[in-house]
Design a protein around this motif. Sequence first.
Motif, PDB file in Angstrom:
ATOM      1  N   ASN A   1       0.946   1.861  -3.783  1.00 52.27           N
ATOM      2  CA  ASN A   1       1.647   2.701  -2.837  1.00 52.27           C
ATOM      3  C   ASN A   1       1.331   2.369  -1.387  1.00 52.27           C
ATOM      4  OD1 ASN A   1       2.924   4.207  -4.852  1.00 52.27           O
ATOM      5  ND2 ASN A   1       1.162   5.562  -5.066  1.00 52.27           N
ATOM      6  N   SER A   2       0.437   1.395  -1.148  1.00 58.15           N
ATOM      7  CA  SER A   2       0.085   0.998   0.210  1.00 58.15           C
ATOM      8  C   SER A   2       1.108   0.011   0.767  1.00 58.15           C
ATOM      9  CB  SER A   2      -1.310   0.366   0.236  1.00 58.15           C
ATOM     10  OG  SER A   2      -2.299   1.285  -0.183  1.00 58.15           O
ATOM     11  N   PHE A   3       1.073  -0.166   2.083  1.00 57.89           N
ATOM     12  CA  PHE A   3       1.901  -1.174   2.741  1.00 57.89           C
ATOM     13  C   PHE A   3       0.974  -2.294   3.209  1.00 57.89           C
ATOM     14  CE2 PHE A   3       3.651  -2.897   6.762  1.00 57.89           C
ATOM     15  CZ  PHE A   3       4.810  -3.473   6.260  1.00 57.89           C
TER      16      PHE A   3
ATOM     17  N   HIS B   1      -4.147  -3.256   4.473  1.00 58.79           N
ATOM     18  CA  HIS B   1      -3.338  -2.323   3.689  1.00 58.79           C
ATOM     19  C   HIS B   1      -3.321  -0.969   4.387  1.00 58.79           C
ATOM     20  CE1 HIS B   1      -3.177  -4.861  -0.058  1.00 58.79           C
ATOM     21  NE2 HIS B   1      -4.195  -5.422   0.581  1.00 58.79           N
ATOM     22  N   ALA B   2      -2.135  -0.556   4.840  1.00 59.30           N
ATOM     23  CA  ALA B   2      -1.948   0.791   5.370  1.00 59.30           C
ATOM     24  C   ALA B   2      -1.753   1.722   4.183  1.00 59.30           C
ATOM     25  CB  ALA B   2      -0.739   0.831   6.299  1.00 59.30           C
ATOM     26  N   ARG B   3      -2.712   2.589   3.968  1.00 60.09           N
ATOM     27  CA  ARG B   3      -2.682   3.429   2.776  1.00 60.09           C
ATOM     28  C   ARG B   3      -1.885   4.715   3.040  1.00 60.09           C
ATOM     29  NH1 ARG B   3      -5.796   2.596  -1.417  1.00 60.09           N
ATOM     30  NH2 ARG B   3      -6.341   4.808  -1.696  1.00 60.09           N
TER      31      ARG B   3
ATOM     32  N   THR C   1      -2.486   7.631   2.626  1.00 60.08           N
ATOM     33  CA  THR C   1      -3.323   8.727   3.121  1.00 60.08           C
ATOM     34  C   THR C   1      -3.570   8.654   4.627  1.00 60.08           C
ATOM     35  OG1 THR C   1      -5.215   7.361   2.595  1.00 60.08           O
ATOM     36  CG2 THR C   1      -4.545   8.968   0.936  1.00 60.08           C
ATOM     37  N   GLY C   2      -3.285   7.496   5.245  1.00 59.90           N
ATOM     38  CA  GLY C   2      -3.546   7.325   6.668  1.00 59.90           C
ATOM     39  C   GLY C   2      -4.783   6.498   6.977  1.00 59.90           C
ATOM     40  N   THR C   3      -5.453   5.966   5.970  1.00 66.38           N
ATOM     41  CA  THR C   3      -6.572   5.058   6.208  1.00 66.38           C
ATOM     42  C   THR C   3      -6.081   3.614   6.152  1.00 66.38           C
ATOM     43  OG1 THR C   3      -7.208   4.870   3.867  1.00 66.38           O
ATOM     44  CG2 THR C   3      -8.191   6.678   5.144  1.00 66.38           C
ATOM     45  N   LEU C   4      -6.873   2.723   6.729  1.00 67.21           N
ATOM     46  CA  LEU C   4      -6.558   1.295   6.735  1.00 67.21           C
ATOM     47  C   LEU C   4      -7.634   0.561   5.945  1.00 67.21           C
ATOM     48  CD1 LEU C   4      -4.552  -0.791   8.046  1.00 67.21           C
ATOM     49  CD2 LEU C   4      -6.286  -1.111   9.815  1.00 67.21           C
ATOM     50  N   HIS C   5      -7.209  -0.232   4.961  1.00 64.26           N
ATOM     51  CA  HIS C   5      -8.141  -0.915   4.072  1.00 64.26           C
ATOM     52  C   HIS C   5      -8.061  -2.414   4.301  1.00 64.26           C
ATOM     53  CE1 HIS C   5      -9.463  -1.856  -0.322  1.00 64.26           C
ATOM     54  NE2 HIS C   5     -10.504  -1.812   0.477  1.00 64.26           N
ATOM     55  N   TRP C   6      -9.231  -3.039   4.411  1.00 61.38           N
ATOM     56  CA  TRP C   6      -9.349  -4.492   4.558  1.00 61.38           C
ATOM     57  C   TRP C   6     -10.141  -4.972   3.352  1.00 61.38           C
ATOM     58  CZ3 TRP C   6     -11.271  -7.001   9.777  1.00 61.38           C
ATOM     59  CH2 TRP C   6     -11.122  -8.398   9.706  1.00 61.38           C
ATOM     60  N   PRO C   7      -9.488  -5.245   2.238  1.00 56.92           N
ATOM     61  CA  PRO C   7     -10.221  -5.541   0.998  1.00 56.92           C
ATOM     62  C   PRO C   7     -11.186  -6.706   1.114  1.00 56.92           C
ATOM     63  CG  PRO C   7      -7.909  -5.115   0.537  1.00 56.92           C
ATOM     64  CD  PRO C   7      -8.027  -5.205   2.023  1.00 56.92           C
ATOM     65  N   GLU C   8     -10.788  -7.775   1.807  1.00 56.19           N
ATOM     66  CA  GLU C   8     -11.647  -8.954   1.903  1.00 56.19           C
ATOM     67  C   GLU C   8     -12.994  -8.620   2.535  1.00 56.19           C
ATOM     68  OE1 GLU C   8     -11.428 -13.527   3.659  1.00 56.19           O
ATOM     69  OE2 GLU C   8     -10.067 -11.995   4.423  1.00 56.19           O
ATOM     70  N   GLN C   9     -13.010  -7.678   3.460  1.00 56.58           N
ATOM     71  CA  GLN C   9     -14.247  -7.279   4.134  1.00 56.58           C
ATOM     72  C   GLN C   9     -14.904  -6.057   3.489  1.00 56.58           C
ATOM     73  OE1 GLN C   9     -15.789  -8.835   6.601  1.00 56.58           O
ATOM     74  NE2 GLN C   9     -14.245 -10.351   7.124  1.00 56.58           N
ATOM     75  N   GLY C  10     -14.280  -5.504   2.468  1.00 53.70           N
ATOM     76  CA  GLY C  10     -14.806  -4.266   1.885  1.00 53.70           C
ATOM     77  C   GLY C  10     -14.850  -3.140   2.896  1.00 53.70           C
ATOM     78  N   LEU C  11     -13.832  -3.071   3.756  1.00 58.07           N
ATOM     79  CA  LEU C  11     -13.864  -2.201   4.923  1.00 58.07           C
ATOM     80  C   LEU C  11     -12.765  -1.150   4.851  1.00 58.07           C
ATOM     81  CD1 LEU C  11     -14.318  -3.380   8.595  1.00 58.07           C
ATOM     82  CD2 LEU C  11     -12.450  -1.826   8.029  1.00 58.07           C
TER      83      LEU C  11
ATOM     84  N   THR D   1       3.313  10.340  -0.181  1.00 59.43           N
ATOM     85  CA  THR D   1       2.996   9.896  -1.536  1.00 59.43           C
ATOM     86  C   THR D   1       2.922   8.376  -1.623  1.00 59.43           C
ATOM     87  OG1 THR D   1       5.342  10.011  -2.083  1.00 59.43           O
ATOM     88  CG2 THR D   1       3.991  11.924  -2.628  1.00 59.43           C
ATOM     89  N   ARG D   2       3.627   7.690  -0.722  1.00 59.66           N
ATOM     90  CA  ARG D   2       3.495   6.246  -0.580  1.00 59.66           C
ATOM     91  C   ARG D   2       3.680   5.888   0.885  1.00 59.66           C
ATOM     92  NH1 ARG D   2       8.427   3.352  -0.416  1.00 59.66           N
ATOM     93  NH2 ARG D   2      10.267   4.689  -0.630  1.00 59.66           N
ATOM     94  N   ALA D   3       3.159   4.738   1.281  1.00 58.41           N
ATOM     95  CA  ALA D   3       3.305   4.266   2.657  1.00 58.41           C
ATOM     96  C   ALA D   3       4.702   3.673   2.814  1.00 58.41           C
ATOM     97  CB  ALA D   3       2.236   3.230   2.976  1.00 58.41           C
ATOM     98  N   CYS D   4       5.498   4.255   3.685  1.00 55.62           N
ATOM     99  CA  CYS D   4       6.911   3.894   3.785  1.00 55.62           C
ATOM    100  C   CYS D   4       7.207   3.276   5.160  1.00 55.62           C
ATOM    101  CB  CYS D   4       7.761   5.136   3.573  1.00 55.62           C
ATOM    102  SG  CYS D   4       9.531   4.815   3.610  1.00 55.62           S
TER     103      CYS D   4
END
Length: 227
Positions: A2-4, A14-16, A18-28, A210-213
Amino acid sequence: MNSFAFTFGNARLHARPTGTLHWPEQGLLCVSDLHFGKAERIARLGGTLLPPYDTRETLCRLENELRATAARTVICLGDSFDDLGAGAALPDQERLWLQRLMAGRDWIWIEGNHDPGPVDLGGRHLGAMTLAGIVFRHVASMEMFEISGHYHPKATVSLGGRQVTRRCFLIDGTRTILPAFGTYTGGLACDDPVLAGLMAPDALAVLTGTRACPMPMYRRKTAKRSA
């Protein structure tokens, strides 16, 4: 999912919803404008009394995000507390809850205009931070590859014949502005001239829910921002 997901500099972010920003490669995980203690501050200053559960509700949603992303590093982009007094007045239960979330993680508090100094909760306290060529700060400037908060952007769309307003990310090729994550936070419309002066003509507004649109930030032709 559901992220963008989008590419920003050399990062895949990844813009989630919920309003958080995820950087998977950095675990951030990056989050902005938590505004812990807003109800307490308003009451302290003699304002309208609000239900004093905002910090707990924000902590609950933040804990869910940490569990979902398994983030090892957390960057809070300023205005984490509604003022320094709100940080000092944090009830013991909520203080312990936050410290439990911080435990074992590299936790960075970026200074905001509501909380322009460190709080006594541990973590690192910085005016701004650069990681892999991306700058994290509270208020946007004209720097390349910059992630910020402060403005609490929101967008209004027509849905089923009615107007729906949601918090949103603003994203262009060099700048990302996060929505506010705190429970009691208003917002600035994404077509406000202040935001139009910051974002490029091809900028996206990514609505939370419910999803990042994603949708175009600008609904009509706009002048190109100045350099």
